[in-house]
Design a protein around this motif. Structure first.
Motif, PDB file in Angstrom:
ATOM      1  N   PRO A   1       6.353  -1.795  -2.402  1.00 35.72           N
ATOM      2  CA  PRO A   1       5.082  -1.612  -3.100  1.00 35.72           C
ATOM      3  C   PRO A   1       3.930  -1.725  -2.107  1.00 35.72           C
ATOM      4  O   PRO A   1       4.030  -2.401  -1.068  1.00 35.72           O
ATOM      5  CB  PRO A   1       5.064  -2.735  -4.126  1.00 35.72           C
ATOM      6  N   LEU A   2       2.811  -1.073  -2.413  1.00 34.70           N
ATOM      7  CA  LEU A   2       1.652  -1.074  -1.519  1.00 34.70           C
ATOM      8  C   LEU A   2       1.102  -2.497  -1.348  1.00 34.70           C
ATOM      9  O   LEU A   2       0.783  -2.919  -0.233  1.00 34.70           O
ATOM     10  CB  LEU A   2       0.564  -0.146  -2.083  1.00 34.70           C
TER      11      LEU A   2
ATOM     12  N   SER B   1      -5.544   1.458  -2.469  1.00 38.73           N
ATOM     13  CA  SER B   1      -5.216   2.894  -2.544  1.00 38.73           C
ATOM     14  C   SER B   1      -5.181   3.439  -1.131  1.00 38.73           C
ATOM     15  O   SER B   1      -5.772   2.872  -0.203  1.00 38.73           O
ATOM     16  CB  SER B   1      -6.240   3.655  -3.389  1.00 38.73           C
ATOM     17  N   ASN B   2      -4.448   4.554  -0.968  1.00 41.32           N
ATOM     18  CA  ASN B   2      -4.390   5.169   0.357  1.00 41.32           C
ATOM     19  C   ASN B   2      -4.514   6.686   0.247  1.00 41.32           C
ATOM     20  O   ASN B   2      -4.631   7.253  -0.851  1.00 41.32           O
ATOM     21  CB  ASN B   2      -3.116   4.760   1.097  1.00 41.32           C
TER      22      ASN B   2
ATOM     23  N   GLU C   1      -1.368   6.884  -3.332  1.00 45.23           N
ATOM     24  CA  GLU C   1      -0.767   5.693  -3.916  1.00 45.23           C
ATOM     25  C   GLU C   1      -1.857   4.742  -4.397  1.00 45.23           C
ATOM     26  O   GLU C   1      -2.908   4.596  -3.761  1.00 45.23           O
ATOM     27  CB  GLU C   1       0.098   4.976  -2.888  1.00 45.23           C
TER      28      GLU C   1
ATOM     29  N   ALA D   1      -2.263   0.644  -6.273  1.00 51.89           N
ATOM     30  CA  ALA D   1      -1.569  -0.569  -6.713  1.00 51.89           C
ATOM     31  C   ALA D   1      -2.611  -1.605  -7.076  1.00 51.89           C
ATOM     32  O   ALA D   1      -3.735  -1.597  -6.560  1.00 51.89           O
ATOM     33  CB  ALA D   1      -0.644  -1.085  -5.624  1.00 51.89           C
TER      34      ALA D   1
END
Length: 468
Positions: A32-33, A131-132, A136, A138
């Motif tokens: 997970p991020l 976020s990226n 993605e 999280a």
């Protein structure tokens, strides 16, 4: 047709690799991020009493991301501690004292900008978002109680810049800026600085006073562009003057105003030689009553002397009592800023016992003047003249004071001349006399002192010269 053995083996290896990758993704999916996120305690009381003032917030990322940490109160209002901050894949810890990005309460009017402020007491739902660029996203969340943290802001009820336009060039006119700051409470930090278009900060020092640093009350800051320390001031232009006050909890207030710098720079001038080996040309001329200046009015100005004979004579000069010792020299403003001067003008004749004040021409801080001094003079350079004639000077009207000032432009040379009528022979005879370039209430530089020193003998035509 037979397939080459090498090709067959390569295809088989590729197939095995794909199977291993697919199996790995099934057996071990991407992390997970946000790997973890938590506060180390459930409540804080941010009042700088040393107990539960701060909590430690820890989190870790498996991949680079942009993160935000917010707290939402029971009334639904959200406050941000971190907002859209880029972070690498790593583990992080940060101290949280309840201080978040600045905000105001409903119907609240605050003097200045709130950069950081303590959130109100209450129970909050905190939320970490990441976020990226791959799309993605999280989140992680929890609760935190803030209590006993009602602390007033470090308000600066006064912030005044005077003047707001100044010229740091040591001419005695608008050379310094005074910044007054009034603190409504004790603070941990009080910083005042200049900020240019490039964002660079130039600190401004507080005056030495009885009030302690950060103590509630008025604080005075003084700025002269750094020129008194021998450095060039910042380039001419418009700057921000910023004051930041931060209390022990971490709340921070900001005040700002504009300051314009114009005609700034270090002044440079010197006495130039009249010819090879002769810095100052001296001569002797008869005195005439029309040259005499009194408090009733100035006398007639002496014409610019022809120094040919004086240049040729480098020996002792003999001056009969009642006659005049005449000088001529050149002032060179070789700097990049104009330099201010004040009278009396070149050509003025002094009696031996006379000062410029008797003509209504008093010393002026920041003004440049040429002076003549002898070993038996009443003080330092008692005979003084402006550094140029009126037609070589630029006139400036100062709107703030209503005064008129006179300047020798940069990269300009000017002739200065005048005379002293000797009326008595002193105990020291002969005596040395010399010229100097005086920056009043600032300095007489070593290279502009004792210029053109000459031996002067005073003689009485009716009798013998005094000898010391």
């Amino acid at each position: 047709m037979r397939v080459p053995v090498a090709l067959t083996l390569g295809a088989a290896a590729l197939g095995v690799l794909l199977v291993l990758i697919a199996g790995g993704l099934i057996l071990r999916p991407p992390l997970p991020l946000i790997l973890a996120a938590e506060f180390d305690r459930a409540a804080i009381s941010p009042n700088a009493d040393g107990e539960d003032d701060v909590a430690v917030f820890s989190y870790s990322l498996s991949r680079p991301a942009v993160v935000s940490l917010s707290l939402t109160g029971e009334a639904g209002r959200t406050f941000y501690f971190r907002r859209d901050q880029p972070r690498a894949d790593d583990e992080y810890t940060v101290l949280f004292s309840g201080v978040v990005d600045g905000f105001t309460h409903e119907n609240e009017t605050v003097h200045g900008e709130i950069e950081r402020r303590l959130i109100p007491n209450g129970r909050y739902a905190w939320r970490l978002e990441a976020s990226n660029e791959a799309g993605e996203m999280a989140t992680a969340s929890g609760e935190l109680l803030v209590e006993a943290g009602d602390t007033p802001l470090p308000i600066m009820s006064e912030f005044r810049i005077a003047p707001d336009v100044f010229s740091p060039n040591q001419d005695g006119v608008a050379d310094r800026v005074s910044i007054n700051v009034y603190l409504e409470k004790d603070v941990e930090r009080l910083d005042v600085f200049l900020e240019g278009p490039d964002g660079a900060r130039i600190p401004i020092s507080a005056r030495v006073e009885e009030r302690q640093y950060g103590e509630a009350g008025r604080h005075r800051f003084d700025y002269e562009g750094g020129i008194d320390l021998g450095v060039d001031p910042p380039p001419d232009g418009v700057y921000l003057v910023i004051a930041l006050a931060q209390d022990r909890v971490g709340q921070r207030m900001r005040m700002e105003g504009e300051l314009t710098i114009e005609i700034g720079g270090k002044p440079y001038a010197e006495i130039k030689p009249q010819a090879v080996g002769v810095d100052v040309a001296f001569d002797v001329q008869p005195f005439a009553e029309r040259y005499l200046s009194t408090d009733a009015g100035p006398g007639e100005l002496l014409p610019l002397p022809d120094d040919t004979a004086a240049l040729a004579d480098s020996q002792q000069i003999t001056v009969p009592l009642g006659q005049m010792l005449v000088f001529r020299l050149t002032v060179d403003n070789y700097g990049d800023v104009p330099i201010r001067t004040s009278g009396p003008p070149p050509g003025t004749v002094y009696r031996q016992d006379q000062l410029a004040g008797s003509m209504g021409m008093f010393d002026e801080s920041g003004a440049w003047r040429v002076g003549i001094q002898c070993e038996t003079s009443m003080g330092s350079f008692p005979y003084r003249w402006a550094i140029a004639a009126a037609n070589d000077l630029v006139t400036v009207e100062d709107a703030a004071s209503g005064n008129t000032y006179f300047y020798l432009p940069p990269q300009t040379r000017a002739q200065v001349w005048g005379a002293i009528q000797f009326t008595e022979a002193k105990a020291r005879n002969p005596q040395n006399c010399w010229a100097g370039l005086i920056h009043e209430d600032v300095a007489i530089s070593l290279r502009n002192n004792h210029v053109g020193l000459r031996s002067i003998m005073i003689v009485d035509p009716a009798g013998d010269a005094g000898n010391g």
